[in-house]
Enzyme design. Structure first.
Site, PDB file in Angstrom:
ATOM      1  N   GLU A  18     -64.133  -2.507  -0.746  1.00  0.00           N
ATOM      2  CA  GLU A  18     -65.582  -2.503  -0.543  1.00  0.00           C
ATOM      3  C   GLU A  18     -66.119  -3.914  -0.291  1.00  0.00           C
ATOM      4  O   GLU A  18     -67.304  -4.183  -0.496  1.00  0.00           O
ATOM      5  CB  GLU A  18     -66.260  -1.872  -1.757  1.00  0.00           C
ATOM      6  CG  GLU A  18     -65.857  -0.425  -1.972  1.00  0.00           C
ATOM      7  CD  GLU A  18     -66.435   0.139  -3.261  1.00  0.00           C
ATOM      8  OE1 GLU A  18     -67.641   0.441  -3.281  1.00  0.00           O
ATOM      9  OE2 GLU A  18     -65.691   0.270  -4.239  1.00  0.00           O
ATOM     10  N   SER A 194     -66.941   4.286  -3.615  1.00  0.00           N
ATOM     11  CA  SER A 194     -67.388   4.468  -2.224  1.00  0.00           C
ATOM     12  C   SER A 194     -66.507   5.418  -1.422  1.00  0.00           C
ATOM     13  O   SER A 194     -66.310   5.239  -0.228  1.00  0.00           O
ATOM     14  CB  SER A 194     -67.489   3.112  -1.513  1.00  0.00           C
ATOM     15  OG  SER A 194     -68.603   2.410  -1.972  1.00  0.00           O
ATOM     16  N   SER A 328     -78.985   1.752   0.909  1.00  0.00           N
ATOM     17  CA  SER A 328     -78.438   2.193  -0.379  1.00  0.00           C
ATOM     18  C   SER A 328     -79.455   2.998  -1.171  1.00  0.00           C
ATOM     19  O   SER A 328     -80.656   2.699  -1.178  1.00  0.00           O
ATOM     20  CB  SER A 328     -77.987   0.990  -1.207  1.00  0.00           C
ATOM     21  OG  SER A 328     -76.922   0.323  -0.596  1.00  0.00           O
TER      22      SER A 328
END
Length: 367
Positions: A18, A194, A328
């Site tokens: 990530e 994720s 986000s």
């Protein structure tokens, strides 16, 4: 440098898959943080784990990391009486490398799993977010679920397997999953975020491939039943008395919310606030706080749920260092709740300092 301003070190990048998400999160924070209140220094961690002072996330996104001889490489001095950074080649750093608080924006392993937090604890350094225990429990899907079960929070059925079991006795593992979970099911590395390494299996051949894929990323695998329901998320903010935001809903363009769907524009959409009965919203908010407290999180977390057509709530997972990119969910849900992005950063810094001060009030010996 203004002495009245707090000295904040924004720490980002890292060795995990990530890495790019971390750069984007840090870029958003760096642009938005209140320069009237904070003096901001930056440290970028390369994929090789090298720490570089003064590099900017936007430049790293565009050009990648510099070579070690082209930037100031630093390390944290583990001195609980005076935590600070020093350069490895003797370069002088602003304010001798001291700081008031570190703001880690590292998603995934070596940033969100308790390892970085342990390093900062050893140095007696204030930082934003959860401590060692909350971070490690939040990263490990198997141990996270065990704690949730202990608190009687509703979960999907799941099985945990070790990579050695999968590679050593695949047939036995396949049979166990088919008998206890069935199809379709999700196969996940226990310690990645994720959606990295996650697959959905509809039959034995896909399950075999999914187990092999997940085994590349972790020694421990979690296999979960598929829940047919809406993907609902809530943001949590606080320390001892946390609060939950309004819920948001993920409308994935693909069969599930993949890594690509989270961080690229491929058609997935977010609905904030989610359209739910008020009674369901209240239950979700209570449960989100309970999940936050169950793993002993601090500062921030995003808690993910499924809500079925019958309004049954199933807790999926907690993310103790959620993304801060422009798309986000964590900051967007707080914005919809009434806390703008810049104020959210302020609150997180204050919560980190609060947690640090609270810990300073604890004795670790009788002396």
């Amino acid at each position: 440098m203004d002495d009245h301003k707090l000295k904040v070190v924004l720490l980002f990048g890292g060795r995990s898959g990530e890495h790019e998400v971390s750069l984007n999160s840090a870029h958003s924070i760096y642009k938005a943080i209140d320069r009237n209140r904070y003096n901001v220094e930056t440290i970028g961690i390369s994929k090789q784990g090298q720490w570089f002072w003064g590099v900017l996330p936007e430049e790293l996104i565009k050009n990648g990391f510099p070579k070690p001889d082209e930037a100031i490489q630093v390390t944290l001095v583990i001195d609980p009486t005076n935590p600070h950074f020093i350069s490895l080649d003797g370069h002088s750093l602003p304010n001798q490398g001291t700081f008031d608080i570190i703001f880690p924006v590292l998603h995934g392993p070596y940033g969100e799993d308790g390892t970085l937090q342990g390093l900062l604890e050893m140095a007696n350094a204030p930082y934003v977010g959860s401590g060692v225990l909350g971070s490690s429990l939040g990263m490990d899907k198997d141990r996270m679920k065990a704690v949730f079960l202990e608190k009687h929070l509703p979960l999907a059925r799941y099985v945990t397997l070790l990579r050695s079991e999968v590679l050593g006795s695949m047939e036995t593992c396949l049979n166990r999953i088919e008998e206890t979970i069935g199809y379709p099911c999700f196969v996940k590395p226990a310690n990645l975020g994720s959606s990295v390494g996650i697959s959905k299996a509809h039959h034995r051949e896909e399950l075999l491939d999914a187990l092999k894929t997940a085994s590349v990323f972790d020694r421990k695998l979690v296999i979960e039943e598929t829940i047919i329901g809406r993907e609902i998320e809530l943001s949590v903010l606080g320390n001892d008395t946390p609060m939950a935001s309004v819920p948001g809903e993920i409308l994935p363009a693909e069969e599930f919310y993949t890594y690509e769907a989270k961080y690229s524009d491929i058609g997935s959409s977010l609905l904030i606030p989610a359209v739910l009965d008020e009674s369901v919203v209240k239950k979700l908010q209570v449960m989100a706080v309970e999940a936050f407290q169950a793993v002993e999180a601090n500062g921030l977390s995003r808690v993910d749920f499924f809500v079925t057509a019958e309004n049954e709530i199933i807790l999926n997972e907690i993310n103790t260092l959620p993304g801060f990119t422009e798309i986000s969910m964590y900051p967007k849900m707080w914005e919809a709740t009434g806390i703008p992005y810049k104020e959210l950063i302020d609150r997180l810094i204050s919560l980190g300092l609060e947690r640090f001060q609270d810990k300073q009030n604890c004795k670790i010996s009788l002396g």
